[in-house]
Design a protein around this motif. Structure first.
Motif, short mmCIF file in Angstrom:
data_model
loop_
_atom_site.label_atom_id
_atom_site.label_comp_id
_atom_site.label_asym_id
_atom_site.label_seq_id
_atom_site.Cartn_x
_atom_site.Cartn_y
_atom_site.Cartn_z
N ASP A 1 -37.43 8.46 6.56
CA ASP A 1 -36.70 8.21 4.92
C ASP A 1 -38.28 8.53 4.04
N VAL A 2 -38.16 8.57 3.22
CA VAL A 2 -39.08 9.60 1.84
C VAL A 2 -39.61 8.67 1.29
N VAL A 3 -41.42 8.14 2.09
CA VAL A 3 -42.08 6.59 0.98
C VAL A 3 -42.83 7.97 -0.21
N THR A 4 -43.14 7.25 -0.49
CA THR A 4 -44.86 7.13 -2.31
C THR A 4 -45.89 6.40 -2.11
N GLY A 5 -47.01 6.99 -2.09
CA GLY A 5 -47.94 5.10 -1.94
C GLY A 5 -48.94 6.51 -2.78
N THR A 6 -50.06 5.38 -2.48
CA THR A 6 -51.67 5.69 -2.60
C THR A 6 -52.46 5.78 -1.74
N VAL A 7 -52.45 6.85 -1.20
CA VAL A 7 -54.35 6.44 -0.35
C VAL A 7 -55.32 5.93 -0.44
N ALA A 8 -55.15 4.73 0.35
CA ALA A 8 -56.24 3.50 0.25
C ALA A 8 -57.40 4.08 0.97
N ALA A 9 -57.43 4.69 2.30
CA ALA A 9 -58.95 4.59 2.54
C ALA A 9 -58.45 6.25 3.92
N VAL A 10 -59.60 7.04 3.21
CA VAL A 10 -59.70 8.23 4.27
C VAL A 10 -60.57 8.65 5.55
N HIS A 11 -60.16 8.49 6.61
CA HIS A 11 -60.94 8.42 7.70
C HIS A 11 -61.10 9.94 8.37
N GLY A 12 -61.70 10.03 9.61
CA GLY A 12 -61.69 11.33 10.14
C GLY A 12 -61.05 11.03 11.38
N PHE A 13 -60.42 9.92 11.78
CA PHE A 13 -58.88 10.54 12.52
C PHE A 13 -57.85 9.69 11.48
N GLY A 14 -57.55 9.45 10.13
CA GLY A 14 -56.80 9.87 9.77
C GLY A 14 -56.97 9.00 8.64
N VAL A 15 -55.64 8.85 8.30
CA VAL A 15 -55.41 8.44 6.27
C VAL A 15 -54.34 7.03 6.36
N PHE A 16 -55.41 6.06 5.57
CA PHE A 16 -54.00 4.85 5.33
C PHE A 16 -53.64 4.65 3.85
N VAL A 17 -52.32 4.73 3.48
CA VAL A 17 -51.47 4.71 2.32
C VAL A 17 -51.03 3.55 1.87
N ARG A 18 -51.63 3.10 1.68
CA ARG A 18 -50.47 1.14 0.01
C ARG A 18 -49.74 2.12 0.00
N LEU A 19 -48.34 1.77 0.50
CA LEU A 19 -47.25 2.44 -0.09
C LEU A 19 -46.66 2.21 -0.92
N ASP A 20 -45.69 2.18 -2.01
CA ASP A 20 -45.16 0.99 -2.40
C ASP A 20 -44.43 0.40 -2.22
N GLY A 21 -44.35 -1.04 -3.14
CA GLY A 21 -43.61 -2.67 -3.01
C GLY A 21 -43.80 -3.15 -1.13
N GLU A 22 -44.96 -2.22 -0.08
CA GLU A 22 -45.38 -2.82 0.61
C GLU A 22 -45.90 -4.31 1.10
N PRO A 23 -45.97 -4.71 1.58
CA PRO A 23 -46.87 -6.61 1.81
C PRO A 23 -47.77 -5.52 1.95
N ALA A 24 -48.62 -6.92 2.16
CA ALA A 24 -50.26 -6.89 2.63
C ALA A 24 -50.30 -6.61 3.85
N HIS A 25 -51.13 -5.55 4.60
CA HIS A 25 -51.59 -5.60 5.67
C HIS A 25 -52.65 -6.58 6.46
N PRO A 26 -52.67 -7.36 7.02
CA PRO A 26 -53.23 -8.91 7.51
C PRO A 26 -54.91 -7.48 7.91
N VAL A 27 -54.81 -6.49 8.25
CA VAL A 27 -56.34 -6.11 9.16
C VAL A 27 -56.39 -4.33 8.35
N HIS A 28 -55.26 -3.43 7.67
CA HIS A 28 -55.82 -2.40 7.35
C HIS A 28 -55.12 -2.59 6.20
#
Length: 267
Positions: free
Chosen positions: A114-141
Motif C-alpha cells: 500500500d502507498v500511504v501518506t502522512g505527517t512526520v510526528a517525531a524524528v529519532h536516531g533510530f527512526g521516524v514516526f509518521v502520523r498516517l492520514d486517517g489513522e487512529p491515535a496510537h496509545p503510546v507512539h
C-alpha cells in the motif's frame, strides 16, 4: 474391533495448525505466573491443562505493577496468537495487540505494498514516526507509521533529521504491518529511484568526488549521487586525506549485487 490409540504427535500438529500466528483467539484468565505472565484457558482447551500465556509486556499498552491490576481471574479476554511452542503446545498471546480496537482494525486493513501518506510526528536516531492520514491515535507512539533509518533514503546519512523534519508531509510504501508494536512500517526509499540504476561508471573509469568518511582501513569517496567506494589504506601510500576533500579515483571493481565499489587513487 480395537480402537486405534490417538498419536500424541499428530494431535499436537492438529493443535498447532489450528492456532496460526496472527489469529485472534478468546479465552478465560485462569491464573497468574510471576515469571511468565497471565495464564489463559483458550476456548476449546482442556480445562485441566490451559495452554495460553500472555507475557507481561504483551498484556496492555498501559503501565502497571502487577498483572492483577489489568485482568482478574475468570475474566474473558481476546488476544492475538504470537507463536506456538511446538514441543509443549504452549500458545504465546498478545492481549495488547487487540486492546485498542480502532488501532487493530487499522493494522488489519493495511497491506504490504500500500502507498500511504502522512505527517512526520517525531524524528529519532533510530527512526521516524509518521502520523498516517486517517489513522487512529496510537496509545503510546506519536504515530502508527514508522520509517526505519535505512528506509528513509538511498543516500548515506548520519541522522534521520538530514532527510525529514517534524511536520513534513511524506509518502511511502508499506513494507510490513507489525501488530507487536502496533506499527505500519513504511519505506520512503521504495518510492525513490535507485541511484545505482543511473550509475554510468565502469571498471577502469576515472572520476572525482568528495571524501565522505575517513576510517582506520581507508577512506570512502562519493562517486555517484548516492554511491560510495572505498579506497583501502594500502593504496594511499601514507598520504593524509581529510573528510570533505575532493579526490580523483579510479574504479577498480563494482559489485552491484552487494552495492560495493573498490577504488584506487588517481593522483
Amino acid at each position: 474391533m480395537n480402537e486405534t490409540t490417538p498419536d500424541p504427535l499428530e494431535q499436537l500438529r492438529e493443535r498447532l495448525s489450528a492456532r496460526p500466528e496472527g489469529e485472534v483467539r478468546t479465552g478465560t484468565v485462569v491464573g497468574f505466573d510471576e515469571q511468565r505472565g497471565v495464564r489463559v484457558r483458550l476456548d476449546g482447551d482442556d480445562p485441566q491443562a490451559p495452554r495460553g500465556t500472555i507475557p507481561r509486556h504483551l498484556l496492555t499498552w498501559a503501565a502497571f505493577e502487577d498483572p492483577s491490576e489489568v485482568v482478574s481471574l475468570g475474566e474473558r479476554i481476546t488476544a492475538e496468537v504470537q507463536g506456538v511452542d511446538e514441543r509443549t503446545g504452549e500458545v504465546a498471546l498478545s492481549a495488547r495487540a487487540c486492546e485498542d480496537e480502532a488501532l487493530y482494525r487499522h493494522l488489519c486493513r493495511t497491506r504490504r505494498g500500500d502507498v500511504v501518506t502522512g505527517t512526520v510526528a517525531a524524528v529519532h536516531g533510530f527512526g521516524v514516526f509518521v502520523r498516517l492520514d486517517g489513522e487512529p491515535a496510537h496509545p503510546v507512539h506519536p504515530g502508527t507509521g514508522f520509517v526505519r533509518v535505512p528506509e528513509l533514503t538511498w543516500s548515506p546519512i548520519d541522522h534521520p533529521e538530514e532527510v525529514v523534519r517534524p511536520g513534513q508531509r511524506v509518502t511511502g510504501e508499506v513494507i510490513d504491518v507489525d501488530t507487536y508494536q502496533g506499527e505500519v512500517v513504511v519505506s520512503l526509499k521504495a518510492l525513490q529511484e535507485d541511484p545505482w540504476d543511473r550509475l554510468a561508471l565502469g571498471e577502469g573509469d576515472v572520476t572525482a568526488g568528495p571524501v565522505t568518511k575517513v576510517v582506520p582501513f581507508g577512506v570512502f569517496v562519493r562517486v555517484g549521487e548516492a554511491a560510495e567506494g572505498l579506497v583501502h589504506e594500502s593504496c594511499l601510500g601514507g598520504r593524509v586525506v581529510l573528510e570533505g576533500q575532493e579526490m580523483r579515483v579510479r574504479i577498480l571493481e563494482i559489485d552491484r549485487r552487494l552495492r560495493r565499489i573498490r577504488l584506487a587513487p588517481a593522483f
